[in-house]
Design an enzyme around this catalytic site. Sequence first.
Site, PDB file in Angstrom:
ATOM      1  N   GLN A   1      40.274 -31.994  39.871  1.00  0.00           N
ATOM      2  CA  GLN A   1      39.623 -31.171  38.843  1.00  0.00           C
ATOM      3  C   GLN A   1      40.608 -30.125  38.334  1.00  0.00           C
ATOM      4  O   GLN A   1      40.694 -29.020  38.873  1.00  0.00           O
ATOM      5  CB  GLN A   1      38.355 -30.506  39.376  1.00  0.00           C
ATOM      6  CG  GLN A   1      37.594 -29.820  38.261  1.00  0.00           C
ATOM      7  CD  GLN A   1      36.242 -29.321  38.675  1.00  0.00           C
ATOM      8  OE1 GLN A   1      35.766 -29.576  39.780  1.00  0.00           O
ATOM      9  NE2 GLN A   1      35.605 -28.592  37.795  1.00  0.00           N
ATOM     10  N   PHE A   2      41.333 -30.474  37.277  1.00  0.00           N
ATOM     11  CA  PHE A   2      42.342 -29.573  36.728  1.00  0.00           C
ATOM     12  C   PHE A   2      41.735 -28.285  36.197  1.00  0.00           C
ATOM     13  O   PHE A   2      42.400 -27.248  36.129  1.00  0.00           O
ATOM     14  CB  PHE A   2      43.163 -30.270  35.633  1.00  0.00           C
ATOM     15  CG  PHE A   2      42.463 -30.400  34.315  1.00  0.00           C
ATOM     16  CD1 PHE A   2      42.625 -29.436  33.329  1.00  0.00           C
ATOM     17  CD2 PHE A   2      41.642 -31.490  34.057  1.00  0.00           C
ATOM     18  CE1 PHE A   2      41.978 -29.553  32.105  1.00  0.00           C
ATOM     19  CE2 PHE A   2      40.999 -31.617  32.839  1.00  0.00           C
ATOM     20  CZ  PHE A   2      41.160 -30.651  31.870  1.00  0.00           C
ATOM     21  N   THR A   3      40.448 -28.292  35.849  1.00  0.00           N
ATOM     22  CA  THR A   3      39.829 -27.108  35.258  1.00  0.00           C
ATOM     23  C   THR A   3      39.741 -25.931  36.235  1.00  0.00           C
ATOM     24  O   THR A   3      39.467 -24.808  35.810  1.00  0.00           O
ATOM     25  CB  THR A   3      38.430 -27.422  34.697  1.00  0.00           C
ATOM     26  OG1 THR A   3      37.586 -27.866  35.751  1.00  0.00           O
ATOM     27  CG2 THR A   3      38.507 -28.475  33.598  1.00  0.00           C
TER      28      THR A   3
END
Length: 149
Positions: free
Chosen positions: A78-80
């Site tokens: 989850q890059f966010t």
Amino acid sequence: MRAVVQRAGSASVRVGERVAGAIEAGLLVLLGVGVDDDERDAIAMAEKIATLRIFPDDAGLMNRSVLDAGGAVLLVSQFTLHGDARRGRRPSFVAAAKEPQARPLYERTGASLAALGVPVAYGEFGAHMDVELVNDGPVAILLDTKRLF
């Protein structure tokens, strides 16, 4: 490297109609790799996740790790988690590592967890995923290998 670690009664990840990964009791880990992360961060994160004492003992106190509890980990990229929304209304993701750097570190984190004896299921790196979670507690812990929080 950042993670949201959630104690799970069960968790699964779907990509389209296909189940990419699923666990029963254990941890759902949302993992974000930063541009300044390296293999040391992946190993440290895996060790922290495997030994984090957030499962109840016989007295109901959080004294057991996922290893002690015999649980598994569902690891989801989850890059966010590296989104910066301090200015303006649209988060900046410049601190999030891109695929050529992030994928191997995500995979290294999972391999390190498995080497420690934790069964690991995976989401699909870079895919749009539907994540289902039965959060046990609820318990959710934030981790950061750079100790920014």
